[in-house]
Design a protein around this motif. Sequence first.
Motif, PDB file in Angstrom:
ATOM      1  N   LEU A  64       0.856  -1.176   0.000  1.00  0.00           N
ATOM      2  CA  LEU A  64       0.000   0.000   0.000  1.00  0.00           C
ATOM      3  C   LEU A  64       0.895   1.229   0.000  1.00  0.00           C
ATOM      4  O   LEU A  64       1.805   1.337   0.824  1.00  0.00           O
ATOM      5  CB  LEU A  64      -0.904  -0.001   1.232  1.00  0.00           C
ATOM      6  CG  LEU A  64      -1.831   1.201   1.406  1.00  0.00           C
ATOM      7  CD1 LEU A  64      -2.876   1.228   0.299  1.00  0.00           C
ATOM      8  CD2 LEU A  64      -2.507   1.168   2.770  1.00  0.00           C
ATOM      9  N   VAL A  65       0.649   2.139  -0.951  1.00  0.00           N
ATOM     10  CA  VAL A  65       1.457   3.341  -1.102  1.00  0.00           C
ATOM     11  C   VAL A  65       0.558   4.566  -0.986  1.00  0.00           C
ATOM     12  O   VAL A  65      -0.438   4.678  -1.709  1.00  0.00           O
ATOM     13  CB  VAL A  65       2.191   3.366  -2.455  1.00  0.00           C
ATOM     14  CG1 VAL A  65       2.961   4.666  -2.633  1.00  0.00           C
ATOM     15  CG2 VAL A  65       3.147   2.180  -2.566  1.00  0.00           C
ATOM     16  N   ALA A  66       0.907   5.472  -0.074  1.00  0.00           N
ATOM     17  CA  ALA A  66       0.219   6.752   0.053  1.00  0.00           C
ATOM     18  C   ALA A  66       1.212   7.860  -0.289  1.00  0.00           C
ATOM     19  O   ALA A  66       2.321   7.886   0.253  1.00  0.00           O
ATOM     20  CB  ALA A  66      -0.316   6.934   1.470  1.00  0.00           C
ATOM     21  N   TYR A  92      -2.561  10.917  -3.479  1.00  0.00           N
ATOM     22  CA  TYR A  92      -2.547   9.753  -4.376  1.00  0.00           C
ATOM     23  C   TYR A  92      -2.350   8.523  -3.500  1.00  0.00           C
ATOM     24  O   TYR A  92      -1.486   8.512  -2.618  1.00  0.00           O
ATOM     25  CB  TYR A  92      -1.392   9.928  -5.348  1.00  0.00           C
ATOM     26  CG  TYR A  92      -1.106   8.800  -6.312  1.00  0.00           C
ATOM     27  CD1 TYR A  92      -1.634   8.814  -7.593  1.00  0.00           C
ATOM     28  CD2 TYR A  92      -0.278   7.743  -5.960  1.00  0.00           C
ATOM     29  CE1 TYR A  92      -1.347   7.811  -8.505  1.00  0.00           C
ATOM     30  CE2 TYR A  92       0.011   6.735  -6.857  1.00  0.00           C
ATOM     31  CZ  TYR A  92      -0.521   6.771  -8.131  1.00  0.00           C
ATOM     32  OH  TYR A  92      -0.239   5.774  -9.020  1.00  0.00           O
ATOM     33  N   ILE A  93      -3.178   7.504  -3.715  1.00  0.00           N
ATOM     34  CA  ILE A  93      -3.007   6.272  -2.952  1.00  0.00           C
ATOM     35  C   ILE A  93      -3.145   5.082  -3.888  1.00  0.00           C
ATOM     36  O   ILE A  93      -3.968   5.096  -4.814  1.00  0.00           O
ATOM     37  CB  ILE A  93      -4.018   6.188  -1.786  1.00  0.00           C
ATOM     38  CG1 ILE A  93      -3.638   5.044  -0.833  1.00  0.00           C
ATOM     39  CG2 ILE A  93      -5.457   6.049  -2.289  1.00  0.00           C
ATOM     40  CD1 ILE A  93      -4.304   5.140   0.516  1.00  0.00           C
ATOM     41  N   ARG A  94      -2.304   4.089  -3.688  1.00  0.00           N
ATOM     42  CA  ARG A  94      -2.285   2.909  -4.563  1.00  0.00           C
ATOM     43  C   ARG A  94      -2.171   1.644  -3.719  1.00  0.00           C
ATOM     44  O   ARG A  94      -1.395   1.584  -2.760  1.00  0.00           O
ATOM     45  CB  ARG A  94      -1.110   2.997  -5.533  1.00  0.00           C
ATOM     46  CG  ARG A  94      -1.058   1.828  -6.509  1.00  0.00           C
ATOM     47  CD  ARG A  94      -0.014   2.022  -7.592  1.00  0.00           C
ATOM     48  NE  ARG A  94       1.324   1.697  -7.154  1.00  0.00           N
ATOM     49  CZ  ARG A  94       2.320   2.564  -7.071  1.00  0.00           C
ATOM     50  NH1 ARG A  94       2.120   3.835  -7.356  1.00  0.00           N
ATOM     51  NH2 ARG A  94       3.517   2.188  -6.687  1.00  0.00           N
ATOM     52  N   TYR A  95      -2.954   0.639  -4.097  1.00  0.00           N
ATOM     53  CA  TYR A  95      -2.913  -0.663  -3.438  1.00  0.00           C
ATOM     54  C   TYR A  95      -2.668  -1.722  -4.499  1.00  0.00           C
ATOM     55  O   TYR A  95      -3.444  -1.848  -5.448  1.00  0.00           O
ATOM     56  CB  TYR A  95      -4.223  -0.928  -2.704  1.00  0.00           C
ATOM     57  CG  TYR A  95      -4.321  -2.313  -2.100  1.00  0.00           C
ATOM     58  CD1 TYR A  95      -3.520  -2.672  -1.019  1.00  0.00           C
ATOM     59  CD2 TYR A  95      -5.216  -3.250  -2.602  1.00  0.00           C
ATOM     60  CE1 TYR A  95      -3.617  -3.933  -0.464  1.00  0.00           C
ATOM     61  CE2 TYR A  95      -5.323  -4.510  -2.049  1.00  0.00           C
ATOM     62  CZ  TYR A  95      -4.511  -4.852  -0.982  1.00  0.00           C
ATOM     63  OH  TYR A  95      -4.602  -6.106  -0.429  1.00  0.00           O
ATOM     64  N   ASP A  96      -1.588  -2.462  -4.362  1.00  0.00           N
ATOM     65  CA  ASP A  96      -1.254  -3.536  -5.290  1.00  0.00           C
ATOM     66  C   ASP A  96      -1.297  -4.868  -4.546  1.00  0.00           C
ATOM     67  O   ASP A  96      -0.698  -5.007  -3.473  1.00  0.00           O
ATOM     68  CB  ASP A  96       0.142  -3.329  -5.880  1.00  0.00           C
ATOM     69  CG  ASP A  96       0.153  -2.258  -6.959  1.00  0.00           C
ATOM     70  OD1 ASP A  96      -0.451  -1.198  -6.726  1.00  0.00           O
ATOM     71  OD2 ASP A  96       0.763  -2.461  -8.018  1.00  0.00           O
ATOM     72  N   GLU A 120      -6.475   5.466  -6.312  1.00  0.00           N
ATOM     73  CA  GLU A 120      -7.417   6.532  -5.995  1.00  0.00           C
ATOM     74  C   GLU A 120      -6.674   7.855  -6.092  1.00  0.00           C
ATOM     75  O   GLU A 120      -5.742   8.111  -5.325  1.00  0.00           O
ATOM     76  CB  GLU A 120      -7.993   6.353  -4.588  1.00  0.00           C
ATOM     77  CG  GLU A 120      -8.843   7.505  -4.089  1.00  0.00           C
ATOM     78  CD  GLU A 120     -10.179   7.608  -4.803  1.00  0.00           C
ATOM     79  OE1 GLU A 120     -10.659   8.732  -5.012  1.00  0.00           O
ATOM     80  OE2 GLU A 120     -10.738   6.542  -5.153  1.00  0.00           O
ATOM     81  N   THR A 121      -7.039   8.670  -7.079  1.00  0.00           N
ATOM     82  CA  THR A 121      -6.394   9.962  -7.256  1.00  0.00           C
ATOM     83  C   THR A 121      -7.397  10.946  -7.848  1.00  0.00           C
ATOM     84  O   THR A 121      -8.139  10.594  -8.771  1.00  0.00           O
ATOM     85  CB  THR A 121      -5.156   9.844  -8.166  1.00  0.00           C
ATOM     86  OG1 THR A 121      -4.540  11.128  -8.306  1.00  0.00           O
ATOM     87  CG2 THR A 121      -5.518   9.318  -9.532  1.00  0.00           C
ATOM     88  N   GLU A 395       5.104   3.801   2.342  1.00  0.00           N
ATOM     89  CA  GLU A 395       4.815   2.497   1.732  1.00  0.00           C
ATOM     90  C   GLU A 395       4.857   1.404   2.785  1.00  0.00           C
ATOM     91  O   GLU A 395       5.803   1.320   3.573  1.00  0.00           O
ATOM     92  CB  GLU A 395       5.820   2.165   0.638  1.00  0.00           C
ATOM     93  CG  GLU A 395       5.587   0.812  -0.006  1.00  0.00           C
ATOM     94  CD  GLU A 395       6.569   0.508  -1.125  1.00  0.00           C
ATOM     95  OE1 GLU A 395       6.786  -0.672  -1.422  1.00  0.00           O
ATOM     96  OE2 GLU A 395       7.109   1.473  -1.707  1.00  0.00           O
ATOM     97  N   ARG A 396       3.815   0.563   2.791  1.00  0.00           N
ATOM     98  CA  ARG A 396       3.729  -0.594   3.688  1.00  0.00           C
ATOM     99  C   ARG A 396       3.629  -1.849   2.840  1.00  0.00           C
ATOM    100  O   ARG A 396       2.692  -2.018   2.060  1.00  0.00           O
ATOM    101  CB  ARG A 396       2.507  -0.462   4.595  1.00  0.00           C
ATOM    102  CG  ARG A 396       2.127  -1.742   5.368  1.00  0.00           C
ATOM    103  CD  ARG A 396       3.140  -2.076   6.450  1.00  0.00           C
ATOM    104  NE  ARG A 396       2.615  -3.033   7.403  1.00  0.00           N
ATOM    105  CZ  ARG A 396       2.810  -4.342   7.390  1.00  0.00           C
ATOM    106  NH1 ARG A 396       3.541  -4.871   6.422  1.00  0.00           N
ATOM    107  NH2 ARG A 396       2.296  -5.111   8.318  1.00  0.00           N
TER     108      ARG A 396
END
Length: 398
Positions: A64-66, A92-96, A120-121, A395-396
């Motif tokens: 998970l990246v914020a 901006y947030i991204r989940y892979d 999500e942006t 980033e987690r």
Amino acid sequence: MSRPAGWGAATLIAGALASPIAAFATDLPAEPAPITYVRACNGFGEGFLVIPGTDTCFELNGYLVAEWHIFGSDKASRQPGWYGDQDANTGYIRYDFFSNSATNTEYGLLRSYAKVELVETPPYGLIGTLKWAYIEFGGLTVGRKQSMFDFFTGNTYEDYFEPAWSDTQNMVAAYTARLGGGLAATLSLEDNLGRRDGIIGGGGSPDGYGGARFPDLVGVLSAEGTWGQAQVMAALHEVRARRAAAGSQMGWALAAGTTLNVPFTGKGDQFTLQASIGQGALSYNATNPIGPGPGFEGADARVLGGNRLVLADIWAVGAEFDHNWSDKWVSELNGSFLDVDQAGRRYDFRNIDAQLNLSFAPVDDLKFTAEGEYKYIDRTKGRDGNAFVMMFVVERDF
């Protein structure tokens, strides 16, 4: 022999009781099968588990990246910045999410891999993408994945101004032969549509591609050892104009790259150098070029005189250095140069890219990063541009 009194009655009573007991015993469920628990699968690496009742091992992971972006681009760059009605800062947030399964068979390793990305942006909202989904069986690979042509795709976040190298996910059908000693050779058929960067028509208007007739053909020779990795790659890409009179030509790209371990500068340090050249195959040299104007930020070819298709000449070089200051502090530096020459020079352009970041990992699987990205756009036609963004990232991984 005489029977005791009441013997007959006792026999009848015992028989009456025995019959339902025997019937009840036959209705009892069978002894339950032993429960098989999920257990570690060490044959495919750390984190794999065995699917109960099968010979298949699986792994689930992701990150998970914020991010927070602050832009400083100028108007000539046409990128977000402090001018006009622009959003100079955005979240901006991204989940892979990744899934990986593997099974040893009598014909070789069977593996399936998938990567789902949710972004999500503003102002676009939530966007979901199936980035990777492919099957490997022995040396065969089929599905959507990173192009076999791609070697080094960068270690910085590079969300906006990606350096001049190929970084494309598309449909592939490939076979890889392991030659021993860390050497491998790959031949791949890949989707032509994902590699199109447009065709400039008469008067500078976007002209566009005609329908695809052939997939791209990619060949790769790679080597890997304790010293690092190296790869040589080639691609053929059909450039077919929408105007039938202009016809089509075969674009091509050649590239080579190496990543070297350099422990004398720090434990885990690496240096990468990569170069490419081609005609009519811009995306094999650069993923995010910025050229003369909207509609042809980068183009594979031009149509001249209504019926002459002329391919663009392209070359690029890029490098990266990753340095571990300590177990918790890491920095990454990217740099690249891209040169695109169109027929007549009117739409020629060059891009210079640079990214630098510094990351801090206080605990395993958690990272805080500050990163700056810069792109200089040198245009033969129109004003030159400067694009800049500063990113703050958490980033987690799991």
